[in-house]
Structure formats: C-alpha cells, structure tokens
Write a protein that holds these residues in place. Structure first.
Motif, PDB file in Angstrom:
ATOM      1  N   VAL A  49       0.121  -3.359  -6.540  1.00 36.38           N
ATOM      2  CA  VAL A  49       0.472  -2.126  -5.835  1.00 36.38           C
ATOM      3  C   VAL A  49      -0.807  -1.302  -5.670  1.00 36.38           C
ATOM      4  O   VAL A  49      -1.409  -0.879  -6.652  1.00 36.38           O
ATOM      5  CB  VAL A  49       1.522  -1.310  -6.612  1.00 36.38           C
ATOM      6  CG1 VAL A  49       1.929  -0.070  -5.817  1.00 36.38           C
ATOM      7  CG2 VAL A  49       2.745  -2.164  -6.926  1.00 36.38           C
TER       8      VAL A  49
ATOM      9  N   SER B  43       0.224  10.101  -8.935  1.00 36.84           N
ATOM     10  CA  SER B  43      -0.199   8.967  -8.112  1.00 36.84           C
ATOM     11  C   SER B  43       0.939   7.952  -8.097  1.00 36.84           C
ATOM     12  O   SER B  43       0.991   7.052  -8.941  1.00 36.84           O
ATOM     13  CB  SER B  43      -1.484   8.342  -8.677  1.00 36.84           C
ATOM     14  OG  SER B  43      -1.942   7.304  -7.835  1.00 36.84           O
TER      15      SER B  43
ATOM     16  N   TRP C  17      11.380   0.685  -4.609  1.00 37.18           N
ATOM     17  CA  TRP C  17      10.724   0.512  -3.315  1.00 37.18           C
ATOM     18  C   TRP C  17      11.776   0.341  -2.219  1.00 37.18           C
ATOM     19  O   TRP C  17      12.686  -0.491  -2.333  1.00 37.18           O
ATOM     20  CB  TRP C  17       9.808  -0.712  -3.315  1.00 37.18           C
ATOM     21  CG  TRP C  17       8.539  -0.512  -4.070  1.00 37.18           C
ATOM     22  CD1 TRP C  17       7.409   0.143  -3.639  1.00 37.18           C
ATOM     23  CD2 TRP C  17       8.239  -0.968  -5.395  1.00 37.18           C
ATOM     24  NE1 TRP C  17       6.443   0.115  -4.612  1.00 37.18           N
ATOM     25  CE2 TRP C  17       6.921  -0.557  -5.697  1.00 37.18           C
ATOM     26  CE3 TRP C  17       8.959  -1.690  -6.354  1.00 37.18           C
ATOM     27  CZ2 TRP C  17       6.308  -0.840  -6.915  1.00 37.18           C
ATOM     28  CZ3 TRP C  17       8.362  -1.970  -7.566  1.00 37.18           C
ATOM     29  CH2 TRP C  17       7.054  -1.544  -7.844  1.00 37.18           C
TER      30      TRP C  17
ATOM     31  N   ARG D 290       0.841  -1.200   0.000  1.00 40.93           N
ATOM     32  CA  ARG D 290       0.000   0.000   0.000  1.00 40.93           C
ATOM     33  C   ARG D 290       0.879   1.255   0.000  1.00 40.93           C
ATOM     34  O   ARG D 290       1.707   1.432   0.889  1.00 40.93           O
ATOM     35  CB  ARG D 290      -0.920  -0.006   1.225  1.00 40.93           C
ATOM     36  CG  ARG D 290      -1.895  -1.172   1.223  1.00 40.93           C
ATOM     37  CD  ARG D 290      -2.681  -1.291   2.517  1.00 40.93           C
ATOM     38  NE  ARG D 290      -3.681  -2.339   2.408  1.00 40.93           N
ATOM     39  CZ  ARG D 290      -4.931  -2.139   2.026  1.00 40.93           C
ATOM     40  NH1 ARG D 290      -5.333  -0.910   1.724  1.00 40.93           N
ATOM     41  NH2 ARG D 290      -5.777  -3.140   1.937  1.00 40.93           N
ATOM     42  N   ILE D 291       0.677   2.094  -0.998  1.00 41.30           N
ATOM     43  CA  ILE D 291       1.504   3.285  -1.177  1.00 41.30           C
ATOM     44  C   ILE D 291       0.629   4.528  -1.058  1.00 41.30           C
ATOM     45  O   ILE D 291      -0.401   4.643  -1.741  1.00 41.30           O
ATOM     46  CB  ILE D 291       2.194   3.265  -2.561  1.00 41.30           C
ATOM     47  CG1 ILE D 291       3.027   1.988  -2.729  1.00 41.30           C
ATOM     48  CG2 ILE D 291       3.044   4.512  -2.752  1.00 41.30           C
ATOM     49  CD1 ILE D 291       4.151   1.818  -1.723  1.00 41.30           C
TER      50      ILE D 291
ATOM     51  N   HIS E 109       3.746   4.975  -7.422  1.00 40.69           N
ATOM     52  CA  HIS E 109       3.774   3.552  -7.077  1.00 40.69           C
ATOM     53  C   HIS E 109       4.736   3.272  -5.926  1.00 40.69           C
ATOM     54  O   HIS E 109       4.759   2.166  -5.392  1.00 40.69           O
ATOM     55  CB  HIS E 109       4.197   2.723  -8.295  1.00 40.69           C
ATOM     56  CG  HIS E 109       3.164   2.694  -9.381  1.00 40.69           C
ATOM     57  ND1 HIS E 109       3.076   3.654 -10.365  1.00 40.69           N
ATOM     58  CD2 HIS E 109       2.154   1.808  -9.632  1.00 40.69           C
ATOM     59  CE1 HIS E 109       2.073   3.367 -11.175  1.00 40.69           C
ATOM     60  NE2 HIS E 109       1.498   2.258 -10.764  1.00 40.69           N
TER      61      HIS E 109
ATOM     62  N   ARG F 161      -2.354   2.059  -4.755  1.00 39.54           N
ATOM     63  CA  ARG F 161      -1.925   3.456  -4.661  1.00 39.54           C
ATOM     64  C   ARG F 161      -2.960   4.315  -3.929  1.00 39.54           C
ATOM     65  O   ARG F 161      -4.086   3.889  -3.691  1.00 39.54           O
ATOM     66  CB  ARG F 161      -1.690   4.018  -6.064  1.00 39.54           C
ATOM     67  CG  ARG F 161      -0.528   3.353  -6.778  1.00 39.54           C
ATOM     68  CD  ARG F 161      -0.236   4.039  -8.097  1.00 39.54           C
ATOM     69  NE  ARG F 161      -1.244   3.752  -9.107  1.00 39.54           N
ATOM     70  CZ  ARG F 161      -1.325   4.371 -10.282  1.00 39.54           C
ATOM     71  NH1 ARG F 161      -0.465   5.335 -10.571  1.00 39.54           N
ATOM     72  NH2 ARG F 161      -2.259   4.034 -11.150  1.00 39.54           N
TER      73      ARG F 161
ATOM     74  N   GLY G 141       1.904  -1.465 -11.685  1.00 39.56           N
ATOM     75  CA  GLY G 141       0.980  -1.761 -10.597  1.00 39.56           C
ATOM     76  C   GLY G 141       0.764  -3.227 -10.323  1.00 39.56           C
ATOM     77  O   GLY G 141       0.083  -3.595  -9.366  1.00 39.56           O
TER      78      GLY G 141
ATOM     79  N   GLY H 187      -0.656   8.540  -1.348  1.00 35.56           N
ATOM     80  CA  GLY H 187      -0.673   9.528  -2.411  1.00 35.56           C
ATOM     81  C   GLY H 187       0.050  10.784  -1.993  1.00 35.56           C
ATOM     82  O   GLY H 187       0.613  10.881  -0.892  1.00 35.56           O
TER      83      GLY H 187
END
Length: 462
Positions: free
Chosen positions: A408, A77, A174, A16-17, A79, A410, A396, A19
C-alpha cells in the motif's frame, strides 16, 4: 527463497492511497508531542476507558494501578479512505514502560480491541451501512477488509513495522474503486530493485512460516477447541498465488474475535513469538537482550551458531535454513552504524536488522486455500509474519486472493475535502455502532466517552 518465487504474483506499485487535505497533515508539533493524547489531539474520535476488575484486587492495589485507555484515532496517513486505528493512549510516568504489545495491557483491554475488530467486520458488511455510506459500487464487488497489529518494541534506531510504540490495531476497508488498479499484477521475477524486494519480501518470509508452524504445534489442541487450525506451510502454493503470506491459522468465524478465548490466544501467540525470538537471538549472538541503539550484537562463530541451533527443538530443514540465513549476515561495525545514522531511510532499512521480537499479525477474509470469504462470517485467516529487515507493517503489506504480496503506497497526492468528510462520516457512524455493541457486552469495566465532532479545518474536537 523458494525456486518458484520468480512466478509469484505481486503488486508493489499499484495500490496508491492519497493523504489528507493540507490542513489536516501531521504537523511537526504533533510529531514531537510529549504524550499520545497531545499527538492525537486533532484526531481523537473517542476514548474508551478500561478499569481493573475490582473483584480481583484490593482497593489500595486498584488505586495504585490505573487502568488502560484506548482511543479511536483518525490516522494522519491513511491506508484507505475508510480506515481508522484503535490504540492504547494512557499517560505513563517516567518509570513506566510503554504498553506496546498484547502482554502489556489488561485482558479486558485486549477483549475490547478484538471485539472492536469483530464489530468493524460486521459494520462494513452491513447492507444498510453499505447503502447509507456509499460503500457499494455498480460492480457489486464487496471491497476488502484488513485488520493489522504490529509488534516491534525494541527497534528505535531505524524505520520499523511499529512506528507508534503503543498497542494498536489498524481497521481498514478498501472500496472496490481503490482496488481497481490491482487488476494488472506483476511477477516477482520482473522486479529488479533489491532494496524494495528486501522490504516487501523479508528474508524470513518463507523461513518464518515453517519455523512458526513448528513452534506453535503444541497449541493445536487449543486451536481445535476454538474450531481453528494451524495451516501447514506451503511455499509453492504461496508462490502460485494460492495462499497468503505468513504462518496461517484459519479461524471459523469473525464472532470468535469477541470471545475471551481469542484474547487469551493472542497472548499465547505473542508469548511464543517472543520466546522464539529470544531463543534465536541467543543462538546466533549469545545475548538474550536487545542491543543498545545504533548497535547490533556481533555474530557468534558459525560452528557455535550451528551447535546452539541443534540444541533447539527444530526440524533439520528449518535448522539448515536458519544456518544458511546467518551465513549471509555480517556484523555492524561502529563506523558503519555512524554512517547509517546520516544515511537515507532506504539504506538503513536495507542494512540494519530489526531488533526482536518483530512481527505483524493480520486478519483477513480468506480461507486456507486463499479464496475470498468477504461478506460472510467466516472462515478467516490470522497471519503471522516475522521480520528481520522489512519495515512495512501488516497494514501496508497485505495478501489478497490471487495476490500474496500487495504493498500500500500512502500519501499519493491528497484526498479532497469532500472525500475527507465522507471519511469522517464513516468513522463517526462506526464509533456509534461500536459503542452500542461494546456497552452491551463489556460493562462495568468499560466506559465509552463521547464521540467527537469533526470540522474540515480543525479535525476532531470534544
């Protein structure tokens, strides 16, 4: 789908990334902007202008054919905290088609894009960069690198793997802390949401690699000359978590990406994917052209589809799988299309096929056995995933060692202003690093513009 699929490790809810901070969210004005330059006005880190080879064409032809323009973009947005995008942004007239795929740009433009990819790999693995920008943590885990290019020029009426209809590459790193939630994976057999399953595991997920292995077999001598190899499709290994998703080509080193031969290889792969998609569309529908928006070509009778597929150079197994897939498809009626226009994105993606060609190309630090090579110069995997329903692109939906399918998520909350400042520092340092490497290798056809200034309230300015 393979009989072993139920045991395949997946992680569709864990990564979970957040914004951006509220002031930097994509506005409605930006979404409706008439040009890419206007859309990216607050996110333009740097422009890279590419000119045509003056030795290849007369002066009057050069004047009539402007070059390409790439731009490093701060994604609205993200990743990952540390990511950015390199995209083609040149202004087009009403008569010009958009530059959406590897065949639509000049060779020098492709070379700049792929050399930037190689530079990104070197950058995130540099010990000095990792110390200065805080990419390391106490575990000494190297994090993860993913590069992704999506191609879907013809789908305009539903959510697509290529939302931005422009030739572009995602450059993503990441941190170890972002990957921590992946320690607890799931199994495919434990999930029961058919809509999510179709998006994360396209009906072509396992047919596609076998199909492409057959269609790309003639390139094996050229791959061999580059030190690369086409990896045999092995669905059982993928389901066991021992191999990435997609048709896989193992490349010897990241340095290959900076070579002109790699840009030519990408063009060849795109051409073969497009020709294969056209041949299959014709075999199944009788048409070679994409349908009009909110329409899909009606399917031919099954007997005719079978005869058409028999005329293609395919193995019996591949042909049988394609026939089995077409038997599960049905025509989209005008009333259904009208209903889907007002339906949720989830329902549209579940019911409407993507127009073709549609694929994701990924580059990741793994070998053919699915083992990490992160931190080394190679080998690495180039993966090709063809899509029929899945609207999730290669940035994603990724493969990691031991985890063939990772989604992923976002816009999960928002990054702090302090984190976003770290992000801009990372982007500015990479832009400077990339400029130095590109300028040394690719002058005089390349002009690197100035690197912008970042302010937390206004974004990037020049």
């Amino acid at each position: 789908m393979p009989t072993e699929l139920a045991q395949m490790p997946i992680a569709w809810h864990q990564l979970r990334i957040p914004g951006p901070p509220p002031a930097l969210r994509l506005s409605q004005v930006e979404q409706a902007a008439p040009s890419l330059e206007a859309r990216f006005a607050r996110r333009m880190i740097q422009r890279l202008d590419l000119s045509r080879d003056a030795s290849a064409k007369p002066v009057d032809a050069l004047a009539a054919e402007p070059g390409d323009r790439l731009a490093l973009i701060d994604k609205a947005s993200p990743h990952a905290l540390f990511d950015l995008m390199l995209t083609e942004v040149s202004a087009l007239s009403d008569e010009q088609a958009g530059k959406v795929d590897p065949s639509a740009v000049m060779p020098i433009t492709g070379r700049v894009l792929w050399q930037t990819a190689a530079n990104f790999q070197r950058f995130v693995n540099s010990p000095q960069v990792r110390r200065e920008l805080g990419l390391m943590d106490s575990t000494r885990h190297p994090g993860w690198l993913q590069l992704a290019l999506n191609c879907d020029p013809n789908t305009e009426d539903r959510e697509s793997v290529q939302a931005l209809k422009s030739f572009h590459l995602h450059l993503i790193y990441w941190q170890p802390s972002e990957l921590g939630a992946l320690a607890k994976a799931d199994r495919f057999g434990d999930q029961h949401d058919p809509h999510l399953a179709r998006q994360c595991l396209d009906p072509l997920s396992f047919i596609g690699p076998r199909l492409l292995n057959e269609r790309l077999a003639h390139l094996e001598p050229e791959l061999g000359a580059l030190g690369a190899q086409l990896v045999p499709a092995d669905a059982a290994a993928t389901c066991a978590g021992q191999r990435a998703m997609g048709c896989l080509i193992q490349l010897p080193s990241w340095e290959l990406l900076a070579a002109p031969a790699f840009e030519r290889l990408i063009r060849q792969l795109h051409r073969q994917l497009a020709e294969t998609a056209t041949a299959l569309l014709h075999a199944v529908t009788g048409s070679r052209l994409p349908p009009a928006p909110w329409q899909r070509h009606p399917l031919l009778p099954l007997r005719q589809i079978t005869q058409n597929l028999e005329a293609l150079d395919l193995s019996n197994l591949c042909r049988a799988e394609l026939i089995a897939l077409t038997q599960r498809l049905r025509d989209l009626t005008a009333s259904e299309a009208q209903s889907l226009r007002a339906a949720s994105a989830s329902r549209r993606k579940h019911c409407m096929t993507l127009n073709q060609p549609c694929y994701s190309l990924g580059l990741s630090a793994m070998d053919a056995q699915g083992c990490s090579t992160m931190g080394a110069d190679g080998p690495l995997l180039l993966s090709l995933q063809v899509k029929l329903f899945s609207g999730i692109g290669g940035a994603g939906l990724i493969s990691l060692p031991g985890l063939p399918s990772v989604r992923v998520l976002r816009a999960q909350g928002q990054f702090s202003e302090a984190d976003w400042q770290r992000r801009s520092d990372f982007q500015r340092h990479f832009a400077a690093y990339n400029t130095a490497a590109l300028t040394a290798a690719l002058q005089p056809q390349l002009t690197c513009g100035p690197i912008g200034r970042f302010e937390i309230d206004t974004g990037w300015t020049h």
